[in-house]
Design a protein around this motif. Structure first.
Motif, PDB file in Angstrom:
ATOM      1  N   LEU A 170       7.137  15.741   0.445  1.00 41.93           N
ATOM      2  CA  LEU A 170       7.564  13.894  -1.101  1.00 41.93           C
ATOM      3  C   LEU A 170       6.400  12.578  -0.382  1.00 41.93           C
ATOM      4  O   LEU A 170       7.388  11.489  -1.444  1.00 41.93           O
ATOM      5  CB  LEU A 170       9.212  13.567   0.302  1.00 41.93           C
ATOM      6  CG  LEU A 170       9.938  15.026  -0.275  1.00 41.93           C
ATOM      7  CD1 LEU A 170      11.271  14.632   0.717  1.00 41.93           C
ATOM      8  CD2 LEU A 170      10.327  13.846  -1.598  1.00 41.93           C
ATOM      9  N   THR A 171       5.865  12.756   0.056  1.00 42.22           N
ATOM     10  CA  THR A 171       5.276  11.750  -0.275  1.00 42.22           C
ATOM     11  C   THR A 171       3.725  11.067  -0.098  1.00 42.22           C
ATOM     12  O   THR A 171       2.648  10.503   0.364  1.00 42.22           O
ATOM     13  CB  THR A 171       5.098  11.266   1.422  1.00 42.22           C
ATOM     14  OG1 THR A 171       4.543  11.804   2.377  1.00 42.22           O
ATOM     15  CG2 THR A 171       6.394  10.382   2.479  1.00 42.22           C
TER      16      THR A 171
ATOM     17  N   ASP B 283       3.108   9.787  -8.527  1.00 42.20           N
ATOM     18  CA  ASP B 283       4.199   8.421  -8.876  1.00 42.20           C
ATOM     19  C   ASP B 283       5.600   9.273  -9.378  1.00 42.20           C
ATOM     20  O   ASP B 283       6.419   7.732  -9.129  1.00 42.20           O
ATOM     21  CB  ASP B 283       3.433   7.941  -9.457  1.00 42.20           C
ATOM     22  CG  ASP B 283       2.748   6.962  -9.217  1.00 42.20           C
ATOM     23  OD1 ASP B 283       1.956   6.390 -10.413  1.00 42.20           O
ATOM     24  OD2 ASP B 283       2.062   6.799  -8.194  1.00 42.20           O
TER      25      ASP B 283
ATOM     26  N   LYS C  71       5.769  15.564   3.789  1.00 45.08           N
ATOM     27  CA  LYS C  71       4.427  15.839   3.290  1.00 45.08           C
ATOM     28  C   LYS C  71       5.038  16.042   1.595  1.00 45.08           C
ATOM     29  O   LYS C  71       3.883  15.158   1.436  1.00 45.08           O
ATOM     30  CB  LYS C  71       3.804  16.376   3.919  1.00 45.08           C
ATOM     31  CG  LYS C  71       2.915  15.739   4.925  1.00 45.08           C
ATOM     32  CD  LYS C  71       2.101  16.790   6.293  1.00 45.08           C
ATOM     33  CE  LYS C  71       1.477  16.080   7.656  1.00 45.08           C
ATOM     34  NZ  LYS C  71       1.262  16.752   8.294  1.00 45.08           N
TER      35      LYS C  71
ATOM     36  N   LYS D 108       0.090  11.164  -2.146  1.00 42.58           N
ATOM     37  CA  LYS D 108       0.267   9.618  -2.462  1.00 42.58           C
ATOM     38  C   LYS D 108      -0.699   9.463  -3.617  1.00 42.58           C
ATOM     39  O   LYS D 108      -0.097   8.599  -4.457  1.00 42.58           O
ATOM     40  CB  LYS D 108      -1.178   9.104  -1.956  1.00 42.58           C
ATOM     41  CG  LYS D 108      -1.194   8.417  -0.140  1.00 42.58           C
ATOM     42  CD  LYS D 108      -1.167   7.574   0.184  1.00 42.58           C
ATOM     43  CE  LYS D 108      -0.849   6.548  -0.393  1.00 42.58           C
ATOM     44  NZ  LYS D 108      -1.765   5.147   0.435  1.00 42.58           N
ATOM     45  N   ASN D 109      -0.449  10.966  -4.707  1.00 42.38           N
ATOM     46  CA  ASN D 109      -1.164  11.047  -5.906  1.00 42.38           C
ATOM     47  C   ASN D 109       0.001  11.295  -6.760  1.00 42.38           C
ATOM     48  O   ASN D 109      -0.243  11.640  -7.714  1.00 42.38           O
ATOM     49  CB  ASN D 109      -2.460  12.163  -6.139  1.00 42.38           C
ATOM     50  CG  ASN D 109      -1.694  13.486  -4.914  1.00 42.38           C
ATOM     51  OD1 ASN D 109      -0.390  13.132  -4.585  1.00 42.38           O
ATOM     52  ND2 ASN D 109      -2.285  14.964  -5.324  1.00 42.38           N
TER      53      ASN D 109
ATOM     54  N   GLU E 275       1.042  -1.170   0.056  1.00 41.11           N
ATOM     55  CA  GLU E 275      -0.102  -0.393  -0.053  1.00 41.11           C
ATOM     56  C   GLU E 275       0.621   0.921  -0.205  1.00 41.11           C
ATOM     57  O   GLU E 275       0.385   2.382   0.681  1.00 41.11           O
ATOM     58  CB  GLU E 275      -0.776  -0.036   1.209  1.00 41.11           C
ATOM     59  CG  GLU E 275      -1.893  -1.162   0.952  1.00 41.11           C
ATOM     60  CD  GLU E 275      -1.738  -1.842   1.706  1.00 41.11           C
ATOM     61  OE1 GLU E 275      -2.578  -3.146   1.421  1.00 41.11           O
ATOM     62  OE2 GLU E 275      -0.561  -2.680   2.693  1.00 41.11           O
ATOM     63  N   HIS E 276       2.393   1.715  -0.340  1.00 41.85           N
ATOM     64  CA  HIS E 276       2.776   2.195  -0.144  1.00 41.85           C
ATOM     65  C   HIS E 276       3.859   2.709  -1.181  1.00 41.85           C
ATOM     66  O   HIS E 276       4.472   2.013  -1.925  1.00 41.85           O
ATOM     67  CB  HIS E 276       4.371   2.218   1.245  1.00 41.85           C
ATOM     68  CG  HIS E 276       3.414   1.849   2.886  1.00 41.85           C
ATOM     69  ND1 HIS E 276       2.352   2.191   3.468  1.00 41.85           N
ATOM     70  CD2 HIS E 276       3.661   0.576   3.163  1.00 41.85           C
ATOM     71  CE1 HIS E 276       2.333   1.627   4.275  1.00 41.85           C
ATOM     72  NE2 HIS E 276       1.709   0.532   4.072  1.00 41.85           N
ATOM     73  N   LEU E 277       4.160   3.739  -0.895  1.00 43.39           N
ATOM     74  CA  LEU E 277       5.029   4.868  -2.560  1.00 43.39           C
ATOM     75  C   LEU E 277       5.439   4.702  -1.132  1.00 43.39           C
ATOM     76  O   LEU E 277       5.859   5.829  -1.221  1.00 43.39           O
ATOM     77  CB  LEU E 277       3.900   5.611  -2.598  1.00 43.39           C
ATOM     78  CG  LEU E 277       3.110   5.173  -4.276  1.00 43.39           C
ATOM     79  CD1 LEU E 277       2.579   6.853  -4.196  1.00 43.39           C
ATOM     80  CD2 LEU E 277       4.234   4.636  -5.216  1.00 43.39           C
ATOM     81  N   ILE E 278       7.001   4.608  -2.081  1.00 40.03           N
ATOM     82  CA  ILE E 278       8.514   4.392  -1.231  1.00 40.03           C
ATOM     83  C   ILE E 278       9.301   4.847  -2.514  1.00 40.03           C
ATOM     84  O   ILE E 278       9.146   5.344  -3.747  1.00 40.03           O
ATOM     85  CB  ILE E 278       8.762   3.711  -0.580  1.00 40.03           C
ATOM     86  CG1 ILE E 278       9.496   2.680  -1.481  1.00 40.03           C
ATOM     87  CG2 ILE E 278       7.892   2.909   0.974  1.00 40.03           C
ATOM     88  CD1 ILE E 278      10.705   1.457  -0.998  1.00 40.03           C
TER      89      ILE E 278
END
Lengths: 127, 676
Positions: free
Chosen positions: A101-102, A107, A99, A104-105, A29-32
């Protein structure tokens, strides 16, 4: 604002930035992104091991996960992150930086970084 | 033969009849002669006795510790004043008796031998201000001391002759580096030989231990199991006689063993005496004599010195000592004279053309210096005029300039000479005070006592730089505001907060941990403030603790800011207990759960779809990151990454991460790093 402008002026005159494009990696579930940041205007700049000016409260890359998206894109430890996707990172709190950097929308994040080795190289070439 | 200019402090013999009368509060008026001075002092004594009765009643009636401390301070001040007035009465009585005896034996009083004998120097104003007493806390106070903050209430008593003033009370704990008293205290009629006695009284300000109830064995068990400072206090409370002999020894002359009143008792902690030699127009450091030792409950670790500004304004410098018409010789042959109106004030003789000029504040025609180097003599009788003339010689840069003055009549000349002699006497007695007029700033009219400015300490100066970012300032204001709110909840708010509170202060536990679960009605971010409060000044580390909560904070409390802005500007609350125990903090965090502040794993595991992620998840993510107090988010945070253990980018297991987060958060010196 004025300090950002003055920094910008410095950058433009010395052209020490590098643009790095990182594609986020999805893991469950994570985008790293595969790196760690430190710093922020709410942090103690004296403890930043990467900054040359110990009053610099900018965001610095403190660790790059080997093999991760950031390393692949060319990010290096010690880089100072100036912008993320157009958002300024020189006058933000630590959490605001995280925030930005992370999101969610997003890529892909495009970072504008400045690097000490680059600065030193330019300085040496100027001398 | 006693010297009238010396102030003596009379100690009333213990057990004497006079002392017994004082104790009983009755005074035999017949003992004291009813002269005018006596009746003045008698009135003052009566007034002080009424004040003392009022203070006793207040002490018995009040319930709050702060009020009790203030009342005890008033009581001590009243007692000291009464003692001083009684001593003065006794001294006057003794003086009268001795004078009568001397007169009887000598016949007539001996006449003045010379111009300087028997001449009294003028009185003056003595002002002491900006008292500062540095403290010297041991590092064990900060690091090894478990339990509550050891606090003492301190104030200073200042005495010159019969005039006694007290400063405001200051609460001292280990967050202070200095005890500062902002009061400026002016003594109006002090002679050059004054002795300004400065006494520092302190009283332990913890909760009362009902010493009588607990049996000794239990008490000693308790004291050994409690934290260092609490145990010390309990031991002292158990053994009330331990400290008093040492503390009262030095104070026997000032403290009156008044009517026994229950309540906080102040003890003499340190004292010093200042005199004319200490007067200077700038700050100076003086030594303190410290009574009491570490074992006393009222002990405050003093560095051993006191800094203050002691200034004096003798009346000869501020008032006109002599004025009248004079004739000044202008020279030439035959010499011509001009009429002036002379005013002797300070170190100058101002000569105005007319008296009206002086009253209109016009510049004088010329000024003759009258200082320590001036020589004045009455010249021989001038054959041309009938009166003697006065020659005033000064050195102006190597050259001697002489002014010759003449008064209208012999009596006038004599009076001027007397004035000059008096001026010289004053200047020789007041010494450095007569070089230049020292400034004494009168204290501004007292504002209504709503404001208590908490003492700042060097360790807790809040620096707001990078103020371009308004959200930083807003965050700091929010934190301050919540600190205020929390403190009002705990009941340790400054007195003016009572105006804003609906209900009187709740249970007084400085342990913030216990209060956090009990405030569900407040804003969701506020319980986190209970953890924040310990170190709102340390921007470096704790803002990261609060950073999750700050983003909703920075927009919402604008309206609340305005409501609180006024009290914020009035006081600068810097009260923060620095060393809450680790257990308290851990229990706080475990009880509420943490919100996965630092790691991104706090993102909800809800969405599993790939990019583009629907927008509705974004606010949810933000919320769960920010409202780190709800237990939902904490469980989310701990459960989510459990599936990732195998991958190379796996985050450490939730348990290890939670412990690491805790450690990271609790260490104020961390420079935080986040994985993205």
């Amino acid at each position: 604002m004025s300090s950002f402008l003055s920094q910008l002026h410095f950058q433009l005159s010395c052209a020490l930035q590098q643009r790095i494009e990182i594609c986020k990696l999805r893991q469950g579930e994570h985008l790293i992104l595969g790196f760690s940041i430190g710093g922020g205007i709410d942090q103690d700049p004296g403890q930043n091991p990467f900054s040359e000016d110990k009053s610099d409260k900018g965001i610095y890359v403190t660790r790059v996960t080997p093999g991760g998206p950031a390393e692949v894109a060319g990010l290096m430890m010690g880089d100072k992150v100036m912008q993320v996707n157009g958002w300024d990172m020189t006058m933000v709190t630590h959490d605001q930086a995280r925030k930005r950097l992370t999101k969610k929308n997003e890529d892909i994040v495009r970072l504008l970084v400045t690097r000490k080795s680059l600065e030193q190289a330019v300085r040496h070439s100027m001398m | 033969m006693f010297c009238r200019t010396q102030t003596t402090r009379a100690a009333i013999a213990r057990g004497s009849a006079l002392e017994m009368e004082i104790r009983r509060g009755k005074f035999r008026r017949s003992v004291f002669l009813d002269t005018l001075q006596d009746s003045d002092i008698q009135k003052k004594i009566d007034h002080e006795i009424r004040m003392r009765d009022g203070a006793c009643k207040l002490l018995a009636a009040c319930s709050q510790r702060d009020q009790a401390l203030e009342a005890a301070k008033s009581l001590l001040t009243c007692n000291t004043r009464i003692m001083a007035y009684m001593s003065e009465l006794q001294r006057m009585k003794e003086a009268q008796v001795m004078q009568r005896v001397a007169r009887r034996s000598d016949g007539t009083r001996s006449s003045d031998a010379g111009p300087m004998d028997d001449r009294l120097p003028c009185k003056g104003k003595v002002a002491i201000s900006d008292l500062r007493i540095p403290l010297m806390w041991k590092d064990t106070e900060y690091f090894k001391n478990k339990g509550e903050l050891h606090r003492c209430a301190v104030f200073c008593l200042l005495q010159v002759g019969g005039e006694i003033h007290d400063t405001d009370m200051v609460m001292v704990d280990r967050t202070l580096t200095d005890i500062c008293f902002d009061n400026t205290i002016v003594f109006s009629e002090a002679s050059p030989g004054f002795e300004l006695r400065v006494e520092l009284y302190s009283c332990c300000s913890e909760e009362d231990y009902s010493a009588g109830s607990a049996p000794r064995k239990l008490a000693s068990k308790l004291s050994s199991s409690l934290g260092r400072s609490a145990g010390k206090k309990l031991r002292v409370a158990m053994d009330p006689g331990a400290c008093s002999p040492t503390s009262n020894a030095g104070a026997a002359t000032l403290l009156l063993p008044g009517p026994a009143v229950a309540g906080p008792k102040y003890h003499l902690l340190a004292h010093t005496s200042l005199s004319l030699s200490h007067v200077q127009d700038s700050f100076r450091t003086h030594d303190l004599s410290i009574s009491g030792n570490e074992e006393c409950s009222y002990w405050v670790p003093l560095y051993g010195s006191v800094c203050c500004r002691l200034a004096a304004q003798p009346h000869c410098m501020t008032q006109q000592m002599m004025s009248g018409c004079l004739k000044v010789k202008l020279g030439g042959d035959p010499p011509s004279w001009t009429n002036v109106y002379g005013v002797l004030k300070g170190t100058n003789l101002f000569c105005y053309h007319r008296q009206e000029d002086m009253e209109a504040n016009v510049e004088p025609a010329f000024t003759i210096a009258i200082n320590k180097e001036t020589r004045i003599r009455a010249s021989e009788k001038d054959p041309h005029s009938k009166a003697q003339s006065i020659c005033i010689s000064n050195q102006y840069g190597g050259e001697e300039v002489t002014h010759t003055l003449s008064a209208d009549s012999r009596e006038e000349t004599h009076r001027w000479m007397e004035a000059f002699w008096q001026q010289f006497c004053d200047m020789s007695q007041w010494k450095q005070c007569c070089d230049d007029l020292m400034k004494i700033e009168l204290p501004s009219p007292r504002k209504p006592a709503l404001v208590t400015s908490k003492q700042g300490s060097l360790y807790h100066e809040i620096v707001i730089d990078t103020s371009d970012d308004i959200s930083t300032v807003t965050d700091i204001l929010t934190r301050r505001m919540q600190e205020l709110e929390l403190r009002s909840q705990l009941g340790t708010s400054p007195p003016w907060m009572s105006l804003f509170e609906e209900s009187p202060g709740g249970p007084r536990t400085p342990r913030l941990a216990r209060h956090s679960p009990r405030s569900p009605h407040r804003l969701p971010h506020s319980p986190l403030s209970s953890l924040r409060c310990p170190w709102p000044g340390l921007l470096s580390s704790d803002a990261s603790l609060t950073s999750d909560s700050d983003s909703p904070c920075s927009t919402s409390p604008c309206s609340r800011h305005r409501g609180w802005a006024e009290p914020l500007s009035l006081s600068s609350p810097r009260f923060r207990p620095r060393t809450l125990s680790l257990d308290a903090k851990l229990s706080t965090l475990r009880g509420r759960g943490y919100g996965g502040v630092l790691q991104c794993s706090c993102q909800p595991p809800s969405s599993s779809s790939l990019a583009p992620i629907p927008a509705q998840c974004v606010p949810q993510a933000t919320l769960s990151c920010s409202s780190s107090t709800s237990s939902n988010s904490s469980s989310e945070g701990s459960h989510s990454p459990s599936s990732l253990d195998g991958t190379p980018f796996s985050r450490p297991s939730s348990a290890r991460r939670s412990l690491r987060n805790l450690r990271a958060k609790l260490d104020p010196r961390n420079w935080l790093q986040s994985q993205v």
